[in-house]
Design a protein around this motif. Sequence first.
Motif, PDB file in Angstrom:
ATOM      1  N   GLU A  41       0.853  -1.176   0.000  1.00  0.00           N
ATOM      2  CA  GLU A  41       0.000   0.000   0.000  1.00  0.00           C
ATOM      3  C   GLU A  41       0.892   1.229   0.000  1.00  0.00           C
ATOM      4  O   GLU A  41       2.099   1.138   0.222  1.00  0.00           O
ATOM      5  N   GLN A  42       0.285   2.380  -0.224  1.00  0.00           N
ATOM      6  CA  GLN A  42       1.047   3.624  -0.281  1.00  0.00           C
ATOM      7  C   GLN A  42       0.265   4.736   0.401  1.00  0.00           C
ATOM      8  O   GLN A  42      -0.964   4.811   0.257  1.00  0.00           O
ATOM      9  N   GLN A  43       0.998   5.564   1.137  1.00  0.00           N
ATOM     10  CA  GLN A  43       0.404   6.725   1.791  1.00  0.00           C
ATOM     11  C   GLN A  43       1.430   7.850   1.731  1.00  0.00           C
ATOM     12  O   GLN A  43       2.584   7.660   2.126  1.00  0.00           O
ATOM     13  N   ASN A  44       1.053   9.005   1.208  1.00  0.00           N
ATOM     14  CA  ASN A  44       1.958  10.152   1.071  1.00  0.00           C
ATOM     15  C   ASN A  44       3.247   9.784   0.327  1.00  0.00           C
ATOM     16  O   ASN A  44       4.323  10.274   0.656  1.00  0.00           O
ATOM     17  N   GLY A  45       3.128   8.893  -0.649  1.00  0.00           N
ATOM     18  CA  GLY A  45       4.294   8.471  -1.418  1.00  0.00           C
ATOM     19  C   GLY A  45       5.169   7.450  -0.706  1.00  0.00           C
ATOM     20  O   GLY A  45       6.225   7.077  -1.209  1.00  0.00           O
ATOM     21  N   ILE A  46       4.752   6.973   0.463  1.00  0.00           N
ATOM     22  CA  ILE A  46       5.510   5.991   1.249  1.00  0.00           C
ATOM     23  C   ILE A  46       4.882   4.617   1.049  1.00  0.00           C
ATOM     24  O   ILE A  46       3.698   4.408   1.337  1.00  0.00           O
ATOM     25  N   ASN A  47       5.679   3.664   0.541  1.00  0.00           N
ATOM     26  CA  ASN A  47       5.205   2.288   0.366  1.00  0.00           C
ATOM     27  C   ASN A  47       5.344   1.527   1.677  1.00  0.00           C
ATOM     28  O   ASN A  47       6.331   1.710   2.410  1.00  0.00           O
ATOM     29  N   TYR A  48       4.366   0.653   1.959  1.00  0.00           N
ATOM     30  CA  TYR A  48       4.433  -0.139   3.179  1.00  0.00           C
ATOM     31  C   TYR A  48       3.627  -1.424   3.044  1.00  0.00           C
ATOM     32  O   TYR A  48       2.750  -1.545   2.185  1.00  0.00           O
ATOM     33  N   LEU A  49       3.947  -2.376   3.920  1.00  0.00           N
ATOM     34  CA  LEU A  49       3.191  -3.610   4.085  1.00  0.00           C
ATOM     35  C   LEU A  49       2.806  -3.697   5.554  1.00  0.00           C
ATOM     36  O   LEU A  49       3.607  -3.352   6.427  1.00  0.00           O
ATOM     37  N   SER A  50       1.606  -4.162   5.843  1.00  0.00           N
ATOM     38  CA  SER A  50       1.172  -4.352   7.220  1.00  0.00           C
ATOM     39  C   SER A  50       0.344  -5.619   7.298  1.00  0.00           C
ATOM     40  O   SER A  50      -0.540  -5.836   6.478  1.00  0.00           O
ATOM     41  N   GLY A  51       0.641  -6.444   8.266  1.00  0.00           N
ATOM     42  CA  GLY A  51      -0.090  -7.692   8.460  1.00  0.00           C
ATOM     43  C   GLY A  51       0.835  -8.717   9.074  1.00  0.00           C
ATOM     44  O   GLY A  51       1.719  -8.392   9.852  1.00  0.00           O
ATOM     45  N   GLY A  52       0.626  -9.954   8.695  1.00  0.00           N
ATOM     46  CA  GLY A  52       1.490 -11.014   9.191  1.00  0.00           C
ATOM     47  C   GLY A  52       0.800 -11.961  10.152  1.00  0.00           C
ATOM     48  O   GLY A  52       1.461 -12.661  10.910  1.00  0.00           O
ATOM     49  N   ILE A  53      -0.526 -11.982  10.121  1.00  0.00           N
ATOM     50  CA  ILE A  53      -1.242 -12.927  10.972  1.00  0.00           C
ATOM     51  C   ILE A  53      -1.233 -14.273  10.259  1.00  0.00           C
ATOM     52  O   ILE A  53      -1.689 -14.389   9.132  1.00  0.00           O
ATOM     53  N   GLY A  54      -0.694 -15.270  10.899  1.00  0.00           N
ATOM     54  CA  GLY A  54      -0.566 -16.590  10.301  1.00  0.00           C
ATOM     55  C   GLY A  54       0.788 -16.761   9.639  1.00  0.00           C
ATOM     56  O   GLY A  54       1.471 -15.799   9.286  1.00  0.00           O
ATOM     57  N   LEU A  55       1.173 -17.993   9.472  1.00  0.00           N
ATOM     58  CA  LEU A  55       2.499 -18.327   8.952  1.00  0.00           C
ATOM     59  C   LEU A  55       2.711 -17.832   7.525  1.00  0.00           C
ATOM     60  O   LEU A  55       3.755 -17.265   7.209  1.00  0.00           O
ATOM     61  N   ASP A  56       1.724 -18.012   6.653  1.00  0.00           N
ATOM     62  CA  ASP A  56       1.900 -17.593   5.260  1.00  0.00           C
ATOM     63  C   ASP A  56       2.042 -16.078   5.136  1.00  0.00           C
ATOM     64  O   ASP A  56       2.890 -15.589   4.393  1.00  0.00           O
ATOM     65  N   GLU A  57       1.228 -15.318   5.889  1.00  0.00           N
ATOM     66  CA  GLU A  57       1.350 -13.859   5.834  1.00  0.00           C
ATOM     67  C   GLU A  57       2.687 -13.396   6.413  1.00  0.00           C
ATOM     68  O   GLU A  57       3.315 -12.497   5.866  1.00  0.00           O
ATOM     69  N   SER A  58       3.122 -14.009   7.505  1.00  0.00           N
ATOM     70  CA  SER A  58       4.418 -13.645   8.089  1.00  0.00           C
ATOM     71  C   SER A  58       5.548 -13.902   7.106  1.00  0.00           C
ATOM     72  O   SER A  58       6.425 -13.060   6.899  1.00  0.00           O
ATOM     73  N   ARG A  59       5.528 -15.079   6.498  1.00  0.00           N
ATOM     74  CA  ARG A  59       6.561 -15.414   5.511  1.00  0.00           C
ATOM     75  C   ARG A  59       6.515 -14.450   4.322  1.00  0.00           C
ATOM     76  O   ARG A  59       7.542 -14.011   3.831  1.00  0.00           O
ATOM     77  N   PHE A  60       5.298 -14.144   3.855  1.00  0.00           N
ATOM     78  CA  PHE A  60       5.145 -13.246   2.717  1.00  0.00           C
ATOM     79  C   PHE A  60       5.811 -11.899   2.992  1.00  0.00           C
ATOM     80  O   PHE A  60       6.579 -11.395   2.181  1.00  0.00           O
TER      81      PHE A  60
END
Length: 153
Positions: A41-60
């Motif tokens: 996702e992007q906010q004010n030109g800053i890219n970010y990822l947020s999440g990680g619930i569960g093994l697959d999301e954490s690994r991703f």
Amino acid sequence: MKYVLSFMLPIAAVGALMFPVMARATPAGPVDSTGVQIQQEQQNGINYLSGGIGLDESRFIQQNHGYNLRMSFSVGPANEYIPYVDVVVQNAQGHTVLTLNQAGPLVYVQLPAGQYTVVTTRHGQERRNTVDIGSGPARELNLHWSGDQYVGS
């Protein structure tokens, strides 16, 4: 024998102290992308990822590169990952460049080089951390609460 025990005790204590940190690490491996609901996702030109619930999301999230601020949120003696942390990132001039509500347990951010203040809030407890982002390796910010009390670095 007494000498061996006195030598081994400090080594065992250090190992026990390091175990919770090591236990939180997510093993590398393939990601089943069908279960992953995370996208950049992007906010004010800053890219970010947020999440990680569960093994697959954490690994991703952990297998994504190019993010120079990597935050993780955990709680309790077992260092269990926790979501629902509010995050505000401010630049050196005090201007907010990123605001995330109920983020985590992993948040990876791609910031321009500079000094930033990261304000995290969980259950009304606000913490401030200053990070310098440069061209070197990603800055790791591990925030740990013991129950409702903050303990992290």
